[in-house]
Scaffold this motif. Structure first.
Motif, PDB file in Angstrom:
ATOM      1  N   SER B 361      23.755  31.193  31.659  1.00 38.25           N
ATOM      2  CA  SER B 361      23.727  30.564  30.352  1.00 38.25           C
ATOM      3  C   SER B 361      24.725  29.404  30.359  1.00 38.25           C
ATOM      4  O   SER B 361      25.831  29.542  30.876  1.00 38.25           O
ATOM      5  N   HIS B 362      24.314  28.290  29.775  1.00 43.29           N
ATOM      6  CA  HIS B 362      25.153  27.086  29.841  1.00 43.29           C
ATOM      7  C   HIS B 362      26.413  27.259  28.999  1.00 43.29           C
ATOM      8  O   HIS B 362      26.480  28.105  28.124  1.00 43.29           O
ATOM      9  N   GLY B 363      27.380  26.429  29.283  1.00 42.59           N
ATOM     10  CA  GLY B 363      28.653  26.494  28.567  1.00 42.59           C
ATOM     11  C   GLY B 363      29.427  27.717  29.018  1.00 42.59           C
ATOM     12  O   GLY B 363      29.036  28.416  29.954  1.00 42.59           O
ATOM     13  N   ASP B 364      30.531  27.977  28.349  1.00 42.26           N
ATOM     14  CA  ASP B 364      31.306  29.157  28.705  1.00 42.26           C
ATOM     15  C   ASP B 364      30.776  30.321  27.884  1.00 42.26           C
ATOM     16  O   ASP B 364      30.952  30.360  26.672  1.00 42.26           O
ATOM     17  N   ALA B 365      30.080  31.230  28.550  1.00 41.73           N
ATOM     18  CA  ALA B 365      29.428  32.334  27.848  1.00 41.73           C
ATOM     19  C   ALA B 365      29.936  33.664  28.385  1.00 41.73           C
ATOM     20  O   ALA B 365      29.255  34.315  29.175  1.00 41.73           O
ATOM     21  N   PRO B 366      31.144  34.067  27.985  1.00 40.42           N
ATOM     22  CA  PRO B 366      31.711  35.298  28.544  1.00 40.42           C
ATOM     23  C   PRO B 366      30.910  36.537  28.148  1.00 40.42           C
ATOM     24  O   PRO B 366      30.598  36.729  26.984  1.00 40.42           O
ATOM     25  N   LYS B 367      30.593  37.319  29.152  1.00 40.59           N
ATOM     26  CA  LYS B 367      29.880  38.561  28.895  1.00 40.59           C
ATOM     27  C   LYS B 367      30.344  39.594  29.895  1.00 40.59           C
ATOM     28  O   LYS B 367      30.957  39.258  30.911  1.00 40.59           O
ATOM     29  N   VAL B 368      30.059  40.843  29.604  1.00 39.42           N
ATOM     30  CA  VAL B 368      30.480  41.921  30.479  1.00 39.42           C
ATOM     31  C   VAL B 368      29.391  42.145  31.521  1.00 39.42           C
ATOM     32  O   VAL B 368      28.207  42.121  31.192  1.00 39.42           O
ATOM     33  N   VAL B 369      29.788  42.319  32.779  1.00 40.24           N
ATOM     34  CA  VAL B 369      28.810  42.601  33.824  1.00 40.24           C
ATOM     35  C   VAL B 369      29.224  43.866  34.559  1.00 40.24           C
ATOM     36  O   VAL B 369      30.329  43.960  35.092  1.00 40.24           O
ATOM     37  N   VAL B 397      25.721  43.156  30.630  1.00 39.73           N
ATOM     38  CA  VAL B 397      24.656  43.113  31.625  1.00 39.73           C
ATOM     39  C   VAL B 397      24.864  44.283  32.582  1.00 39.73           C
ATOM     40  O   VAL B 397      25.977  44.481  33.082  1.00 39.73           O
ATOM     41  N   VAL B 398      23.810  45.041  32.800  1.00 39.67           N
ATOM     42  CA  VAL B 398      23.877  46.127  33.777  1.00 39.67           C
ATOM     43  C   VAL B 398      22.980  45.737  34.952  1.00 39.67           C
ATOM     44  O   VAL B 398      21.786  45.504  34.774  1.00 39.67           O
ATOM     45  N   LEU B 399      23.583  45.639  36.133  1.00 36.17           N
ATOM     46  CA  LEU B 399      22.813  45.289  37.321  1.00 36.17           C
ATOM     47  C   LEU B 399      22.476  46.546  38.117  1.00 36.17           C
ATOM     48  O   LEU B 399      23.350  47.365  38.387  1.00 36.17           O
ATOM     49  N   THR B 400      21.207  46.683  38.464  1.00 37.53           N
ATOM     50  CA  THR B 400      20.820  47.671  39.473  1.00 37.53           C
ATOM     51  C   THR B 400      19.969  46.875  40.463  1.00 37.53           C
ATOM     52  O   THR B 400      19.982  45.655  40.428  1.00 37.53           O
ATOM     53  N   MET B 484      38.564  32.900  21.321  1.00 40.50           N
ATOM     54  CA  MET B 484      38.401  34.263  20.832  1.00 40.50           C
ATOM     55  C   MET B 484      37.341  35.021  21.633  1.00 40.50           C
ATOM     56  O   MET B 484      37.517  36.173  21.985  1.00 40.50           O
ATOM     57  N   ARG B 485      36.251  34.351  21.938  1.00 35.94           N
ATOM     58  CA  ARG B 485      35.183  35.034  22.688  1.00 35.94           C
ATOM     59  C   ARG B 485      35.653  35.367  24.093  1.00 35.94           C
ATOM     60  O   ARG B 485      35.235  36.367  24.680  1.00 35.94           O
ATOM     61  N   SER B 486      36.522  34.560  24.627  1.00 38.11           N
ATOM     62  CA  SER B 486      37.045  34.818  25.962  1.00 38.11           C
ATOM     63  C   SER B 486      38.069  35.951  25.938  1.00 38.11           C
ATOM     64  O   SER B 486      38.098  36.800  26.840  1.00 38.11           O
ATOM     65  N   LEU B 487      38.885  35.984  24.877  1.00 34.89           N
ATOM     66  CA  LEU B 487      39.927  37.024  24.768  1.00 34.89           C
ATOM     67  C   LEU B 487      39.338  38.431  24.808  1.00 34.89           C
ATOM     68  O   LEU B 487      39.970  39.367  25.297  1.00 34.89           O
ATOM     69  N   LYS B 488      38.127  38.571  24.284  1.00 33.91           N
ATOM     70  CA  LYS B 488      37.522  39.916  24.224  1.00 33.91           C
ATOM     71  C   LYS B 488      37.384  40.518  25.619  1.00 33.91           C
ATOM     72  O   LYS B 488      37.520  41.726  25.792  1.00 33.91           O
ATOM     73  N   LEU B 540      33.269  48.394  43.192  1.00 35.80           N
ATOM     74  CA  LEU B 540      33.492  47.904  41.829  1.00 35.80           C
ATOM     75  C   LEU B 540      32.297  48.203  40.922  1.00 35.80           C
ATOM     76  O   LEU B 540      31.167  47.868  41.258  1.00 35.80           O
ATOM     77  N   ARG B 541      32.592  48.826  39.799  1.00 33.83           N
ATOM     78  CA  ARG B 541      31.558  49.058  38.783  1.00 33.83           C
ATOM     79  C   ARG B 541      31.574  47.921  37.777  1.00 33.83           C
ATOM     80  O   ARG B 541      30.559  47.549  37.228  1.00 33.83           O
ATOM     81  N   PHE B 542      32.774  47.424  37.492  1.00 32.44           N
ATOM     82  CA  PHE B 542      32.910  46.288  36.578  1.00 32.44           C
ATOM     83  C   PHE B 542      33.154  45.035  37.401  1.00 32.44           C
ATOM     84  O   PHE B 542      34.111  44.964  38.161  1.00 32.44           O
ATOM     85  N   LEU B 543      32.283  44.066  37.241  1.00 30.31           N
ATOM     86  CA  LEU B 543      32.429  42.805  37.961  1.00 30.31           C
ATOM     87  C   LEU B 543      32.980  41.738  37.040  1.00 30.31           C
ATOM     88  O   LEU B 543      33.526  40.737  37.489  1.00 30.31           O
ATOM     89  N   GLN B 544      32.770  41.921  35.728  1.00 29.54           N
ATOM     90  CA  GLN B 544      33.306  40.997  34.729  1.00 29.54           C
ATOM     91  C   GLN B 544      33.568  41.799  33.472  1.00 29.54           C
ATOM     92  O   GLN B 544      32.603  42.273  32.882  1.00 29.54           O
ATOM     93  N   PRO B 545      34.777  42.038  33.038  1.00 28.05           N
ATOM     94  CA  PRO B 545      36.001  41.640  33.725  1.00 28.05           C
ATOM     95  C   PRO B 545      36.257  42.546  34.931  1.00 28.05           C
ATOM     96  O   PRO B 545      35.750  43.659  34.973  1.00 28.05           O
TER      97      PRO B 545
END
Lengths: 325, 632
Positions: B361-369, B397-400, B484-488, B540-545
């Motif tokens: 996703s364009h721009g800075d779009a912090p999400k959990v992976v 996002v859950v990757l399998t 703020m979205r990044s702090l989460k 690693l189970r969490f890749l982001q963060p």
């Protein structure tokens, strides 16, 4: 039981004024048809006494899609072309909410065309307003799918190359279509009446609103505005009733039964004069959200039961399972 | 070998094995997959460790007897818990010789392994087929494979009229004999497998099973036994996609929006079957974009929703994901990765979407992976994802991957917990001065106000906005939103535990992995440590963060490297050097974040990386280092 005084108080409390629906100050151009639509919608909300907190306006991107910002209800200003699937998700998750969709000719008929076709099939109970100004406004004058052939724009300096897409005939060609109407922004009376009929229709109401864009296509509708014979008023005992004053202005009229889809398709293919009114209405088409919401709301206990039933199927040591239970 | 020259059963010694890999392959439609799945289930019920892998042809209906048309199942059976598909196959049952060729070409068969081959082709009326059979047979024998020609067709016709539809159960019977599996359990398994069919179908299949068993008992000169220990707790056997679907059910989510895509779709098939019985909805949208938008709309108005997809669909959802990030609408996106880019390898496993998942996703779009690393993890990851999505108002996002999606492995039956379920939507009163984005300055968290709340009316927008959700024309407001979205993410990171180190806490090499490679990596670490190498691993189970503690762990090892199924340049390629080498996804992330010289090794053959391959690469790497040290 409420006392009479309490009931009276509640009625007063729950009565809403026009101001109760007015959000931010619209940033549309003077003379833009969007303003007329906003006024009609706010009037509808007041007249139907819609609870602002139970009403959601969902939009995509474009001039039209700024609409929710100017309402004091819940709103979802989404991304280009995707207002419909967003609105469908809202309605599926919360059938108790009144859902309206504001979209434009680029948003609905170009980038979001797939969703438009399928929204008709789903027939979810919501009202769609297609703000059709026949040009891309927010991105400063490019040809849209509904721009008449020959329209000079920044991407078609020698005139639009293709015949305009007719949203009405497309809509009327899709299975499960249940409400189709066309209005023009310069006849507020019909705009309001059609909106009201759409709101009361149980199913997906599609209203194409032909609107003026004074900024980019200021002269497009001039001939039509000056010649009332270029509007064809549709009326019927089962459709719209035309007021006397309106009938005096717009003498070209057609008695059209909105339950007749074949006739509706014929009427829809006419573009001059512009048919205005309700083309088609069928309250019998099932709504997707009702078809899909089969059972009562789920409880934790139900989820657990369903899960255990499934896990039973995959448990490889039944004897161990028995011991555990 | 001819069936009249076999050694009688009484003289057959039973060889005890620690583990064996067996595969059943046929043209698609001949039931080899069902045979393999049943074998896996029977072995699991015996108490063996198992890992099953589907062998799937990429075409819908490849021509009969084609090299690329092999369809079937591969089962690794062990005396103890099995965590991955293992190395090459020890024993094959093949319904024709052509499908065998594809497996040999793909280097999936152990040199000299045992092959039970349908021999009806030898006397086929088409001389070309008969010749091809004889030629392939002789070639394989010359190459050292131990072939047993089995008259499967003939034997099946003695039991049923249409052998093509029953050969798989005959093969299952043979395998039950070969691996000394309990025939009673096998009959039960058939009754379970064909449970929905009529009695006569079950009976015919049981007769075929018995016939196969009897034939093997009378005609084969070898027999194995893999000791089994039954677990004391109930175990379930499902594949990764079923586990995902069960996770969606268990998480208390109500709506799943999807569009059909391989290899993710079977999760939605299963959900469609079970979810709606309890009021859930699987919405098959008109496209991937609509599926994402539908889930976002549903989440916005109520409980968190999920959309399930694979690579190409994940690409299509990017703009929608950005909207959910911007609007801070909880959303779970499951990406069952397949080979890429573009259409890539739809049925094959790859871990190519990690960077897209984090940076998409364009721009800075912090999400959990997050990435599931076992079948069991597929189940629990969805529950955790839902919880994080709603707590932090974020996209998770859950990757399998295709490997996990179709592999089966027993795991302890989940014990339901109320805490898995989504809590009801917060309906505590909203005051007139409540802001829709009332960000906590420390964590970026804000309460979500759902439609229906009096006083909470606001318009969600994908435009930059301030705390009132008004379009931000002011540069400070835009910057505050991004901050703020990044702090989460940082706030979530503070709650994560350091991933454990498998093996020793320090040593010569730390291997870091993510996703479906966990079993193979840890098995390799065990093997290498038994050889005396000081190798450990971290998964690693969490890749982001990324969780805390990774840098500290890396510092205790002389070298760090990742094993991944996404492409990384090979340093041995002539023009590759340190200034242009593209590292694999996780290695890139680790290098960027921790400033550690993380090496990487990758393979993108569409198959899970084998533990034997990992061992070989690590031995070479450590030897090279030792040699270098000795020379300098």
């Amino acid at each position: 039981m409420n006392t009479a005084t309490e009931c009276l108080l509640r009625m007063v409390e729950e009565h809403h004024e026009l101001e109760d629906y007015q959000g931010g100050v619209p940033r549309w151009c003077t003379g833009c048809g969007d303003n007329a639509i906003l006024a009609a919608v706010q009037r509808l909300c007041r007249d139907e006494n819609l609870h602002p907190e139970k009403t959601v306006f969902v939009s995509g991107i474009g001039c039209s899609s700024r609409f929710p910002h100017y309402m004091r209800t819940y709103g979802f200003h989404g991304i280009h072309g995707r207002a419909l699937p967003l609105a469908e998700g809202v309605k599926m998750s919360r059938p108790d909410l009144q859902v309206f969709v504001n979209t434009g000719d680029g948003d609905c008929c170009s980038i979001g065309a797939a969703h438009w076709i399928h929204a008709l099939r789903y027939n979810m109970n919501m009202t769609l307003m297609l703000h059709d100004n026949q040009v891309y406004g927010l991105t400063k004058m490019q040809a849209s799918p509904t721009s008449p052939k020959g329209t000079k724009t920044n991407t078609s300096p020698r005139g639009a190359y293709l015949d305009a897409l007719n949203p009405l005939t497309v809509t009327l060609g899709v299975q499960n279509v249940s409400f189709v109407a066309q209005v023009v922004d310069w006849i507020p009376e019909v705009l309001y009446d059609v909106l009201s009929a759409a709101y009361h229709h149980e199913g997906f109401s599609f209203i194409r609103i032909i609107q003026r864009c004074p900024e980019w296509l200021p002269r497009l509708f001039e001939p039509v505005l000056h010649d009332t014979n270029r509007v064809l008023l549709l009326h019927h005992a089962r459709g719209l009733k035309v007021s006397e004053s309106l009938a005096r202005t717009y003498r070209k009229q057609l008695e059209h039964d909105p339950s007749d889809i074949h006739r509706a398709r014929e009427v829809a293919s006419g573009t001059d004069p512009i048919p205005v009114g309700i083309l088609y209405r069928n309250p019998e088409v099932p709504c997707y959200e009702e078809t899909r919401h089969a059972g009562p709301l789920r409880t934790g206990a139900q989820v657990q039961k369903a899960l255990e039933t499934e896990l039973d199927k995959y448990t490889v040591w039944p004897q161990a399972a028995e011991q555990a239970s | 070998m001819n069936d009249t020259t076999m050694i009688p059963l009484a003289e057959r010694p039973v060889v005890t094995l620690k583990e064996h890999i067996v595969e059943i392959i046929s043209d698609s439609g001949e039931g080899a997959q069902r045979c393999g799945q049943s074998l896996g289930s029977i072995a699991a019920r015996m108490g063996n460790g198992i890992w099953t892998v589907e062998i799937i042809p990429a075409e819908i209906r490849p021509p009969a007897r084609s090299v690329a048309g092999a369809s079937g199942n591969r089962i690794r059976i062990g005396a103890s818990r099995i965590t991955n598909g293992g190395d090459e196959t020890d024993l094959v049952v093949a319904f024709n010789e052509q499908v065998l060729l594809g497996r040999v070409r793909d280097r999936e068969l152990k040199p000299g392994c045992t092959i039970l081959l349908e021999n009806m082709w030898r006397s086929h009326k088409d001389p070309a087929i008969a010749a091809s059979y004889a030629e392939t047979h002789d070639k394989l024998v010359a190459a050292g494979y131990k072939i047993y020609e089995v008259p499967m067709e003939r034997e099946c016709l003695a039991v049923v009229n249409d052998a093509r539809r029953g050969k798989n159960m005959f093969a299952l019977g043979m395998l039950c004999s070969i691996y000394s599996l309990d025939l009673g359990l096998a009959r039960e398994q058939i009754a379970l497998t064909f449970g929905k069919k009529e009695r006569s179908v079950i009976d015919a299949n049981v007769r075929l099973l018995d016939a196969g068993h009897a034939w093997a008992e009378a005609n084969l000169d070898f027999k194995y036994r893999i000791p089994a220990t039954r677990s004391t707790v109930p175990q379930i056997v499902v594949n990764g996609n079923t586990a995902l679907a069960l996770g969606v059910l268990a998480s208390g989510m109500d709506i799943c929006a999807m569009y059909p895509i391989t290899p993710a779709t079977s999760a939605s098939h299963y959900l469609s079957d079970v979810f709606e019985k309890v009021g859930g909805i699987v919405h098959q949208a008109e496209d991937e974009i609509a599926a994402c938008a539908f889930a976002i709309g549903a989440s916005y108005a109520g409980k968190c929703a999920v959309t399930i997809t694979s690579g190409p669909g994940y690409s299509l959802k990017q703009e929608g994901i950005g909207l959910a990030v911007m609007g801070e609408i909880p959303l779970v996106v499951i990406n069952v990765q397949r080979g890429g880019p573009s259409t890539g390898q739809p049925t094959k496993a790859e871990q190519g979407d990690l960077l897209t998942a984090i940076f998409g996703s364009h721009g800075d779009a912090p999400k959990v992976v997050m990435a599931a690393s076992t079948i069991e993890d597929c189940f629990y990851s969805v529950i955790t994802a839902r919880k994080i999505a709603e707590t932090f108002n974020m996209v998770v996002v859950v990757l399998t991957d295709a490997g996990l999606a179709t592999s089966q492995q027993p795991f302890p039956r989940p014990q339901f917990s109320e805490s898995w379920l989504a809590p009801p939507i917060d309906q505590s009163p909203v005051t007139a001065d409540t802001k829709p984005y009332d960000w906590d300055p420390g964590t970026g968290l804000a309460r979500r106000i759902a439609p229906g709340q009096p006083n909470g009316m606001h318009t969600i927008t994908g435009l930059a906005h301030d705390r009132l959700s008004h379009v931000a024309y002011d540069p400070d407001a835009n910057q505050e939103g991004l901050r703020m979205r990044s702090l989460k993410l940082a706030a979530l990171q503070k709650t994560l535990k350091a991933p454990p180190v498998f093996g020793g806490a320090s040593g010569d090499l730390l291997v870091i992995g993510w996703g479906s490679t966990q079993g193979a990596i840890e098995e390799s670490v065990e093997t290498l440590r038994a050889e005396g190498l000081k190798v450990s691993s971290m998964h690693l189970r969490f890749l982001q963060p990324m969780p805390p503690g990774i840098k500290e762990a890396m510092k205790r090892f002389k070298q760090v490297m990742t094993f991944e199924s996404n492409w990384g340049d090979r340093p041995e390629d002539e023009i590759i050097d340190e200034t242009n080498r593209r590292y694999t996804a996780l290695a890139t992330l680790l290098r960027a974040r921790y400033l550690v010289d993380v090496d990487c090794w990758s393979e993108v053959r569409g198959q899970p990386i084998k533990p034997g391959t990992i061992c070989r690469v690590i031995r070479e790497k450590l030897n090279r280092r030792t040699l270098k040290a000795a020379n300098s």
